[in-house]
Scaffold this motif. Sequence first.
Motif, short mmCIF file in Angstrom:
data_model
loop_
_atom_site.label_atom_id
_atom_site.label_comp_id
_atom_site.label_asym_id
_atom_site.label_seq_id
_atom_site.Cartn_x
_atom_site.Cartn_y
_atom_site.Cartn_z
N GLY A 19 0.79 -1.21 0.00
CA GLY A 19 0.00 0.00 0.00
C GLY A 19 0.83 1.27 0.00
N GLU A 20 0.15 2.39 -0.28
CA GLU A 20 0.85 3.66 -0.50
C GLU A 20 1.54 4.19 0.75
OE1 GLU A 20 -0.83 6.78 -3.22
OE2 GLU A 20 -1.03 7.85 -1.31
N LEU A 21 0.90 4.08 1.91
CA LEU A 21 1.51 4.60 3.13
C LEU A 21 2.80 3.87 3.45
CD1 LEU A 21 1.55 6.38 5.63
CD2 LEU A 21 0.05 4.72 6.76
N VAL A 22 2.77 2.53 3.37
CA VAL A 22 3.98 1.75 3.64
C VAL A 22 5.04 2.06 2.57
CG1 VAL A 22 4.94 -0.56 3.90
CG2 VAL A 22 2.66 -0.05 4.78
N ALA A 23 4.60 2.23 1.31
CA ALA A 23 5.54 2.58 0.25
C ALA A 23 6.21 3.91 0.54
CB ALA A 23 4.81 2.65 -1.10
N TRP A 24 5.43 4.88 1.01
CA TRP A 24 6.00 6.17 1.37
C TRP A 24 7.05 6.01 2.47
CZ3 TRP A 24 6.68 11.11 0.13
CH2 TRP A 24 7.18 11.97 1.12
N ILE A 25 6.70 5.24 3.51
CA ILE A 25 7.64 5.02 4.61
C ILE A 25 8.93 4.38 4.09
CG2 ILE A 25 8.03 3.69 6.73
CD1 ILE A 25 5.04 4.07 7.35
N CYS A 26 8.77 3.40 3.19
CA CYS A 26 9.93 2.74 2.60
C CYS A 26 10.76 3.73 1.78
CB CYS A 26 9.47 1.58 1.72
SG CYS A 26 10.80 0.50 1.18
N GLY A 27 10.09 4.53 0.96
CA GLY A 27 10.80 5.54 0.18
C GLY A 27 11.51 6.55 1.06
N TRP A 28 10.87 6.92 2.16
CA TRP A 28 11.46 7.87 3.10
C TRP A 28 12.71 7.26 3.75
CZ3 TRP A 28 11.17 12.80 3.23
CH2 TRP A 28 11.44 13.54 4.38
N CYS A 29 12.66 5.94 4.04
CA CYS A 29 13.84 5.24 4.55
C CYS A 29 14.95 5.20 3.51
CB CYS A 29 13.48 3.81 4.97
SG CYS A 29 12.58 3.69 6.51
N LEU A 30 14.57 5.02 2.24
CA LEU A 30 15.58 5.00 1.18
C LEU A 30 16.25 6.36 1.02
CD1 LEU A 30 13.81 2.86 -1.56
CD2 LEU A 30 15.72 2.18 -0.10
N ILE A 31 15.49 7.43 1.24
CA ILE A 31 16.10 8.76 1.21
C ILE A 31 17.15 8.87 2.30
CG2 ILE A 31 15.65 11.22 1.60
CD1 ILE A 31 12.92 10.80 0.24
N LEU A 32 16.84 8.29 3.48
CA LEU A 32 17.81 8.25 4.56
C LEU A 32 19.00 7.37 4.18
CD1 LEU A 32 18.29 9.13 7.56
CD2 LEU A 32 17.26 6.96 8.22
N GLU A 33 18.69 6.18 3.63
CA GLU A 33 19.74 5.22 3.27
C GLU A 33 20.69 5.79 2.23
OE1 GLU A 33 20.24 1.13 0.66
OE2 GLU A 33 18.28 1.61 1.48
N TYR A 34 20.14 6.18 1.09
CA TYR A 34 20.99 6.62 -0.02
C TYR A 34 21.54 8.02 0.21
CZ TYR A 34 19.52 2.70 -2.98
OH TYR A 34 19.31 1.47 -3.51
N GLY A 35 20.64 8.94 0.54
CA GLY A 35 21.07 10.33 0.65
C GLY A 35 22.09 10.56 1.75
#
Length: 464
Positions: free
Chosen positions: A98-114
């Motif tokens: 779902g979209e909310l979990v996807a957002w959380i995952c994307g937000w974690c990836l911003i932390l991970e990569y960025g």
Amino acid sequence: MRRKPVEVLIADGGKGEGGTLRRSLGMWQLTMISIGATLGTGIFVVLGEAVPDAGPAVTLSFVIAGLTALFSALSYAELAGTIPVSGSSYSYAYATLGELVAWICGWCLILEYGVSVAAVAVGWGDYLNELLRGTLGVTIPTALAAPPGDGGVFNLPALLVVLLAMAFLLGGARESARANTVMVVVKILALLLFCAVAFAGVRAGNYTPFMPLGMAGVSAAGATLFFSYIGFDAASTAGEEATNPQRDLPRAIILSLVIVTALYVLVAAVAVGAHPWRDFEGSEAALAGILTSVTGHEFWAVLLAAGAVVAIASVVLTVLYGQTRVLFAMSRDGLVPAFLSRVHPRTGAPRANTVVVSLFCGALAAAVPLGRLADATSIGTLFAFALVNIAVLVLRRTRPSMPRAFRAPLAPLTPLLGLGLCLWMMGSLDEATWVVFGVWMAAGLALYFGYGVRRSRLAATTEK
């Protein structure tokens, strides 16, 4: 809880604002991207922080972190071959959780990569100083070579390497991949050179006691060293620029992880054998110092420092690439501003996205100490990996007949092991790291409910 169908995700592949990403990467380039994003960080930078926790058993810590990464890599390989798009685990979560979990995952990836770009760039500055001292007899003043909190004012070298990577990325994926391949070959040769030279200094006594701080120290070091494995998933962010993603992405992910783990364990074993483990404390350019103490000459250390400068630059380049592609996918879905998915018609690169991400990472690199960055990146990565393991289980249940180019062996056992190990390693991180993670998550949720949830393109399609 709205989900984006796999077929829609694939149909959207490559499409951005005003242009499309270009399919130009084969298996070799994809493998080099994952190796480039992974190899170097833990050995060249974080090893000095991990050895004081684990002692000579740091080799075991590398194995534990590598196994944790392997189980998640199997899940990544399955999903990358099934859903070959730019968003990596963000897109996988969008299709399954779902979209909310996807957002959380994307937000974690911003932390991970960025944030990992910034942390690696800080380490790059340490080796640049080593190189300058050995060749020209000069060093960059501390005020301009370290962030506040580490005795400096502004880390200029860290900012410069991020801007250099940005210049490559603005030229397009193919040109960036070529530069990265050259840098990966250089850093593999540099690490093999270290092993060959430092082996002469290996002493059996340096391996005892093997586990001076017990299993707790090995676990804590493993959680820190997991930072050095992030990047094996970088190939999955290139799903829309791969020529044959269903076949090549799973192979590139697994092959890169095997190569990196073997090199990490080899170099760590030689390093702790040639240098007393207590002397690693506070050293962020540990390998160069070991070569000097073993040989008594600066030449080998200078040569290794040159290799490290190239090696760590390739990590910055490839991880920064992954960050821009995740944001590209989130922007295309409407969850972040549309200009981040605008593609330049000549180069096929998301230029505005690349500039924004690079400036953000460069500012972090110039202003934040390395240690806290590494741990904060680890927790974001582990959380995203945990979601990927869950996504495999969900997709196996909801779409069992969907064609899969690669299937994680022994599922559901391997995804469950990957999930459990990620949660265990998250629990090994200190309280301050959890506080940083909690604040980051709170900011992300505020941004989603204040902006993304109302601008979601999937929501607009569903309403129609």
